[in-house]
Write a protein that holds these residues in place. Structure first.
Motif, PDB file in Angstrom:
ATOM      1  N   GLY A  26       6.659 -10.907   2.260  1.00 20.25           N
ATOM      2  CA  GLY A  26       5.417 -11.161   2.203  1.00 20.25           C
ATOM      3  C   GLY A  26       4.608 -11.049   1.516  1.00 20.25           C
ATOM      4  N   THR A  27       4.822  -9.349   1.650  1.00 20.99           N
ATOM      5  CA  THR A  27       3.513  -8.803   0.907  1.00 20.99           C
ATOM      6  C   THR A  27       3.334  -9.425  -0.836  1.00 20.99           C
ATOM      7  OG1 THR A  27       5.282  -7.251  -0.018  1.00 20.99           O
ATOM      8  CG2 THR A  27       3.318  -6.979   1.550  1.00 20.99           C
ATOM      9  N   GLN A  28       4.288  -9.727  -1.337  1.00 17.63           N
ATOM     10  CA  GLN A  28       4.439  -9.878  -3.010  1.00 17.63           C
ATOM     11  C   GLN A  28       4.043 -11.695  -3.105  1.00 17.63           C
ATOM     12  OE1 GLN A  28       5.479  -9.033  -6.425  1.00 17.63           O
ATOM     13  NE2 GLN A  28       4.285 -10.609  -6.530  1.00 17.63           N
ATOM     14  N   ARG A  29       4.410 -12.699  -1.125  1.00 17.44           N
ATOM     15  CA  ARG A  29       4.175 -13.453  -1.308  1.00 17.44           C
ATOM     16  C   ARG A  29       2.268 -14.101  -1.149  1.00 17.44           C
ATOM     17  NH1 ARG A  29       6.062 -16.643   3.831  1.00 17.44           N
ATOM     18  NH2 ARG A  29       3.924 -17.509   3.666  1.00 17.44           N
ATOM     19  N   ARG A  63     -13.414  -7.385  -3.079  1.00 13.17           N
ATOM     20  CA  ARG A  63     -12.382  -7.355  -1.879  1.00 13.17           C
ATOM     21  C   ARG A  63     -11.102  -6.663  -2.468  1.00 13.17           C
ATOM     22  NH1 ARG A  63     -13.414 -13.146  -2.536  1.00 13.17           N
ATOM     23  NH2 ARG A  63     -15.302 -14.127  -1.173  1.00 13.17           N
ATOM     24  N   ILE A  64     -10.918  -5.412  -1.091  1.00 10.66           N
ATOM     25  CA  ILE A  64      -9.765  -5.640  -1.052  1.00 10.66           C
ATOM     26  C   ILE A  64      -8.821  -5.412  -0.183  1.00 10.66           C
ATOM     27  CG2 ILE A  64      -8.911  -2.721  -1.232  1.00 10.66           C
ATOM     28  CD1 ILE A  64     -11.844  -1.702  -1.982  1.00 10.66           C
ATOM     29  N   HIS A  65      -7.027  -5.539  -0.856  1.00  3.60           N
ATOM     30  CA  HIS A  65      -6.485  -6.058   0.159  1.00  3.60           C
ATOM     31  C   HIS A  65      -5.132  -5.434  -0.511  1.00  3.60           C
ATOM     32  CE1 HIS A  65      -4.272  -9.448   2.032  1.00  3.60           C
ATOM     33  NE2 HIS A  65      -3.171  -8.619   1.166  1.00  3.60           N
ATOM     34  N   LEU A  66      -4.635  -4.581   1.307  1.00  2.00           N
ATOM     35  CA  LEU A  66      -3.986  -3.773   0.574  1.00  2.00           C
ATOM     36  C   LEU A  66      -2.710  -4.457   1.420  1.00  2.00           C
ATOM     37  CD1 LEU A  66      -5.587   0.238   0.610  1.00  2.00           C
ATOM     38  CD2 LEU A  66      -4.469  -1.382  -1.535  1.00  2.00           C
ATOM     39  N   ALA A  67      -1.601  -4.695   1.253  1.00  5.65           N
ATOM     40  CA  ALA A  67      -0.344  -4.980   2.101  1.00  5.65           C
ATOM     41  C   ALA A  67       0.955  -4.775   1.947  1.00  5.65           C
ATOM     42  CB  ALA A  67      -0.135  -7.072   1.444  1.00  5.65           C
ATOM     43  N   SER A  68       0.998  -3.645   3.240  1.00  7.34           N
ATOM     44  CA  SER A  68       2.251  -2.848   3.173  1.00  7.34           C
ATOM     45  C   SER A  68       2.702  -2.393   3.975  1.00  7.34           C
ATOM     46  CB  SER A  68       1.961  -2.138   2.165  1.00  7.34           C
ATOM     47  OG  SER A  68       2.927  -0.618   1.923  1.00  7.34           O
ATOM     48  N   TRP A 151      -1.197  -4.180  16.594  1.00  9.95           N
ATOM     49  CA  TRP A 151       0.433  -4.171  16.944  1.00  9.95           C
ATOM     50  C   TRP A 151       0.977  -3.839  15.465  1.00  9.95           C
ATOM     51  CZ3 TRP A 151      -2.175  -7.737  19.945  1.00  9.95           C
ATOM     52  CH2 TRP A 151      -1.300  -9.510  19.442  1.00  9.95           C
ATOM     53  N   ALA A 152       2.010  -4.444  15.677  1.00 13.33           N
ATOM     54  CA  ALA A 152       3.503  -3.913  14.819  1.00 13.33           C
ATOM     55  C   ALA A 152       3.404  -5.442  14.104  1.00 13.33           C
ATOM     56  CB  ALA A 152       4.263  -3.758  14.584  1.00 13.33           C
ATOM     57  N   VAL A 153       3.096  -6.545  12.775  1.00 13.52           N
ATOM     58  CA  VAL A 153       3.272  -7.366  12.810  1.00 13.52           C
ATOM     59  C   VAL A 153       3.709  -7.699  11.922  1.00 13.52           C
ATOM     60  CG1 VAL A 153       0.630  -7.191  12.505  1.00 13.52           C
ATOM     61  CG2 VAL A 153       2.426  -6.487  10.394  1.00 13.52           C
ATOM     62  N   ASP A 154       4.497  -9.502  12.619  1.00  8.99           N
ATOM     63  CA  ASP A 154       5.416 -10.365  11.311  1.00  8.99           C
ATOM     64  C   ASP A 154       5.570 -10.337  10.211  1.00  8.99           C
ATOM     65  OD1 ASP A 154       8.349 -11.359  11.575  1.00  8.99           O
ATOM     66  OD2 ASP A 154       6.673 -13.072  10.944  1.00  8.99           O
ATOM     67  N   ASP A 155       6.490  -9.662   9.048  1.00 17.76           N
ATOM     68  CA  ASP A 155       5.944  -9.696   7.726  1.00 17.76           C
ATOM     69  C   ASP A 155       5.836 -11.012   7.660  1.00 17.76           C
ATOM     70  OD1 ASP A 155       6.079  -9.051   4.873  1.00 17.76           O
ATOM     71  OD2 ASP A 155       7.776 -10.206   4.777  1.00 17.76           O
ATOM     72  N   SER A 156       6.601 -12.173   7.448  1.00 15.54           N
ATOM     73  CA  SER A 156       6.436 -13.634   7.156  1.00 15.54           C
ATOM     74  C   SER A 156       5.399 -14.545   7.857  1.00 15.54           C
ATOM     75  CB  SER A 156       7.519 -14.276   7.704  1.00 15.54           C
ATOM     76  OG  SER A 156       8.043 -16.377   6.966  1.00 15.54           O
ATOM     77  N   SER A 157       4.874 -14.621   8.886  1.00 14.58           N
ATOM     78  CA  SER A 157       3.991 -14.891   9.007  1.00 14.58           C
ATOM     79  C   SER A 157       2.360 -14.118   9.137  1.00 14.58           C
ATOM     80  CB  SER A 157       3.443 -15.180  11.251  1.00 14.58           C
ATOM     81  OG  SER A 157       3.462 -13.403  11.703  1.00 14.58           O
ATOM     82  N   THR A 158       2.837 -13.482   9.014  1.00 14.57           N
ATOM     83  CA  THR A 158       1.581 -12.202   8.555  1.00 14.57           C
ATOM     84  C   THR A 158       1.382 -12.539   7.091  1.00 14.57           C
ATOM     85  OG1 THR A 158       1.433 -10.499   9.647  1.00 14.57           O
ATOM     86  CG2 THR A 158       0.506 -10.147   7.623  1.00 14.57           C
ATOM     87  N   ALA A 159       1.754 -12.885   5.724  1.00  8.64           N
ATOM     88  CA  ALA A 159       2.014 -13.715   5.113  1.00  8.64           C
ATOM     89  C   ALA A 159       1.526 -14.889   4.535  1.00  8.64           C
ATOM     90  CB  ALA A 159       3.156 -14.024   3.922  1.00  8.64           C
ATOM     91  N   THR A 160       1.799 -15.811   5.492  1.00 15.19           N
ATOM     92  CA  THR A 160       1.276 -17.206   5.853  1.00 15.19           C
ATOM     93  C   THR A 160      -0.454 -16.992   6.038  1.00 15.19           C
ATOM     94  OG1 THR A 160       3.129 -18.104   6.435  1.00 15.19           O
ATOM     95  CG2 THR A 160       1.299 -19.829   7.549  1.00 15.19           C
TER      96      THR A 160
END
Length: 208
Positions: A26-29, A63-68, A151-160
């Motif tokens: 999801g982070t690549q998405r 803007r800064i976006h950090l996905a990890s 909280w601990a987020v789901d990778d796929s839904s977070t990417a969406t």
């Protein structure tokens, strides 16, 4: 969130002994979405997402976006961190961008920082200071607005959700309204109707 279905990797840093960090497609998405919607963006993924790059260039961006993955240290909240790429031996970095290190950044010209990882809004409540953690460090460094997770987020839904969020920003929608619209769009998918998937992220600070 109680009774939530965990069917895909999340972005929490939890490493049972003998295991490694799981990949987060999801982070690549999210990176691809940023590149598409903001073609002039500087995007650093995988080995290029170095701690040294963040420290050297953070003040240059709007803007800064950090996905990890993220690591939250409840006992020592300034050691809570965003996990970045494995550094070279000569760099002197450890690959963990801590709240203490964020505190030392110059973010006064940055409009918003998005920490697309688990539990990034968490911290330790201290009298006279509020919640000490990643968000406190971002404010102290000068950033007026953050988007963080509860909280601990789901990778796929977070990417969406993040893709839809940036869709809104690209159209000129305000940050708070764009995040709300993104959450509603995620919620509309039957498999993501539980609040665990669509409600983890909050906006703190200037909502415009």
């Amino acid at each position: 969130m109680p009774n939530r279905p965990i069917t895909a990797p999340n972005r929490d840093l939890f490493l049972p002994r003998g295991t490694r960090l799981v990949d987060l497609p999801g982070t690549q998405r999210e990176a691809d979405a940023l590149t598409k919607r903001f073609p002039k963006s500087s995007v650093y993924t995988r080995n290029k997402a170095q701690e040294s790059v963040v420290k050297a260039t953070a003040s240059q961006f709007q803007r800064i976006h950090l996905a990890s993955h993220a690591f939250v240290n409840d006992a020592a909240p300034l050691l809570s961190s965003i996990v970045l790429a494995n550094p070279t031996l000569s760099s002197g970095d450890d690959g963990f961008l801590t709240a203490r290190e964020i505190f030392d950044l110059d973010l006064w010209g940055v409009e918003v920082v998005v920490l697309s990882a688990c539990n990034t809004a968490r911290g330790q409540v201290q009298d006279g200071e509020g919640v000490i953690g990643l968000t406190w460090a971002l404010f102290a460094a000068g950033c007026p607005t953050q988007v963080l997770s509860q909280w601990a987020v789901d990778d796929s839904s977070t990417a969406t959700l993040m893709t839809r969020f940036y869709d809104g920003l690209a159209k000129g929608t305000g940050k708070s309204a764009a995040l709300r619209q993104a959450a509603l769009q995620v919620q509309s998918a039957p498999r993501h109707s539980h609040p665990y998937y669509w409600a983890p992220f909050i906006l703190i600070g200037d909502s415009r």
